[in-house]
Design a protein around this motif. Structure first.
Motif, PDB file in Angstrom:
ATOM      1  N   GLU A 142       0.747  -1.100  -0.062  1.00 37.52           N
ATOM      2  CA  GLU A 142       0.223   0.196  -0.182  1.00 37.52           C
ATOM      3  C   GLU A 142       0.693   1.282  -0.154  1.00 37.52           C
ATOM      4  O   GLU A 142       0.096   1.762  -0.279  1.00 37.52           O
ATOM      5  N   SER A 143       2.293   0.944   0.632  1.00 41.73           N
ATOM      6  CA  SER A 143       2.650   2.792   0.581  1.00 41.73           C
ATOM      7  C   SER A 143       3.682   2.496  -0.528  1.00 41.73           C
ATOM      8  O   SER A 143       4.510   3.618  -0.682  1.00 41.73           O
ATOM      9  N   GLU A 144       3.854   2.010  -1.675  1.00 41.87           N
ATOM     10  CA  GLU A 144       4.313   2.216  -3.129  1.00 41.87           C
ATOM     11  C   GLU A 144       3.403   3.855  -3.991  1.00 41.87           C
ATOM     12  O   GLU A 144       2.678   3.128  -3.678  1.00 41.87           O
ATOM     13  N   SER A 145       4.723   4.656  -3.932  1.00 44.35           N
ATOM     14  CA  SER A 145       4.029   5.077  -4.672  1.00 44.35           C
ATOM     15  C   SER A 145       3.511   4.360  -6.574  1.00 44.35           C
ATOM     16  O   SER A 145       4.652   3.829  -6.729  1.00 44.35           O
ATOM     17  N   GLU A 146       3.078   5.691  -6.687  1.00 46.22           N
ATOM     18  CA  GLU A 146       2.677   5.549  -8.177  1.00 46.22           C
ATOM     19  C   GLU A 146       3.818   5.039  -9.094  1.00 46.22           C
ATOM     20  O   GLU A 146       3.941   4.192  -9.917  1.00 46.22           O
ATOM     21  N   ASP A 147       4.109   6.009  -9.502  1.00 42.57           N
ATOM     22  CA  ASP A 147       5.823   5.942 -10.058  1.00 42.57           C
ATOM     23  C   ASP A 147       6.723   4.570  -9.377  1.00 42.57           C
ATOM     24  O   ASP A 147       7.219   4.085 -10.772  1.00 42.57           O
ATOM     25  N   GLU A 148       6.812   4.179  -8.562  1.00 36.97           N
ATOM     26  CA  GLU A 148       7.055   2.757  -7.588  1.00 36.97           C
ATOM     27  C   GLU A 148       6.951   1.681  -8.626  1.00 36.97           C
ATOM     28  O   GLU A 148       7.214   1.073  -8.737  1.00 36.97           O
ATOM     29  N   ILE A 149       5.346   1.984  -8.751  1.00 31.31           N
ATOM     30  CA  ILE A 149       4.385   0.763  -9.194  1.00 31.31           C
ATOM     31  C   ILE A 149       5.149   0.998 -10.253  1.00 31.31           C
ATOM     32  O   ILE A 149       5.485  -0.196 -11.131  1.00 31.31           O
ATOM     33  N   LEU A 150       4.912   1.865 -11.568  1.00 31.93           N
ATOM     34  CA  LEU A 150       5.451   2.183 -12.487  1.00 31.93           C
ATOM     35  C   LEU A 150       6.853   1.767 -13.329  1.00 31.93           C
ATOM     36  O   LEU A 150       7.130   0.977 -14.241  1.00 31.93           O
ATOM     37  N   ASP A 151       7.607   1.672 -12.268  1.00 33.68           N
ATOM     38  CA  ASP A 151       8.546   1.185 -12.514  1.00 33.68           C
ATOM     39  C   ASP A 151       9.099   0.058 -12.052  1.00 33.68           C
ATOM     40  O   ASP A 151       9.503  -0.807 -12.994  1.00 33.68           O
ATOM     41  N   ARG A 152       8.410  -1.095 -10.998  1.00 33.81           N
ATOM     42  CA  ARG A 152       8.490  -2.462 -11.017  1.00 33.81           C
ATOM     43  C   ARG A 152       7.507  -3.001 -12.882  1.00 33.81           C
ATOM     44  O   ARG A 152       8.054  -4.122 -12.846  1.00 33.81           O
ATOM     45  N   ILE A 153       6.275  -2.409 -12.771  1.00 33.44           N
ATOM     46  CA  ILE A 153       5.196  -2.972 -13.794  1.00 33.44           C
ATOM     47  C   ILE A 153       6.607  -2.435 -15.452  1.00 33.44           C
ATOM     48  O   ILE A 153       6.801  -3.486 -15.994  1.00 33.44           O
ATOM     49  N   GLU A 154       7.244  -1.156 -15.463  1.00 32.77           N
ATOM     50  CA  GLU A 154       8.051  -1.970 -16.481  1.00 32.77           C
ATOM     51  C   GLU A 154       8.957  -2.657 -16.170  1.00 32.77           C
ATOM     52  O   GLU A 154      10.048  -2.917 -17.697  1.00 32.77           O
ATOM     53  N   ALA A 155      10.747  -2.866 -15.216  1.00 30.56           N
ATOM     54  CA  ALA A 155      11.309  -4.025 -15.002  1.00 30.56           C
ATOM     55  C   ALA A 155      10.423  -4.921 -15.576  1.00 30.56           C
ATOM     56  O   ALA A 155      11.502  -5.624 -15.689  1.00 30.56           O
ATOM     57  N   ALA A 156       9.375  -5.626 -15.258  1.00 35.90           N
ATOM     58  CA  ALA A 156       9.015  -6.903 -15.823  1.00 35.90           C
ATOM     59  C   ALA A 156       9.066  -7.118 -17.141  1.00 35.90           C
ATOM     60  O   ALA A 156       8.869  -7.900 -17.690  1.00 35.90           O
ATOM     61  N   LEU A 157       7.809  -5.660 -17.905  1.00 33.39           N
ATOM     62  CA  LEU A 157       8.254  -5.792 -18.797  1.00 33.39           C
ATOM     63  C   LEU A 157       9.125  -5.883 -20.073  1.00 33.39           C
ATOM     64  O   LEU A 157       9.318  -6.585 -20.362  1.00 33.39           O
TER      65      LEU A 157
END
Length: 63
Positions: A3-18
């Protein structure tokens, strides 16, 4: 994902996964990639993400 992850951190994780998924599309050696299986797996992940997003309430606006 916490829950504490920011939107930017979430997007970074998605980008890394892609990026990791993209690296799989370049076969190393004679064994080719099963593109149909990869596409099916990605479709499954996208479906799960959409379902999860449908359950998230819209952000509160401060006007």
């Amino acid at each position: 994902m916490s829950e504490s992850e920011s939107e930017d951190e979430i997007l970074d994780r998605i980008e890394a996964a892609l990026r990791k998924i993209g690296s799989l599309s370049k076969p190393a050696g004679g064994d080719g990639l099963d593109r149909a299986a990869l596409a099916e797996g990605l479709d499954h992940v996208i479906t799960r993400l959409r379902a999860a997003l449908d359950t998230v309430p819209p952000p509160e606006t401060t006007e």
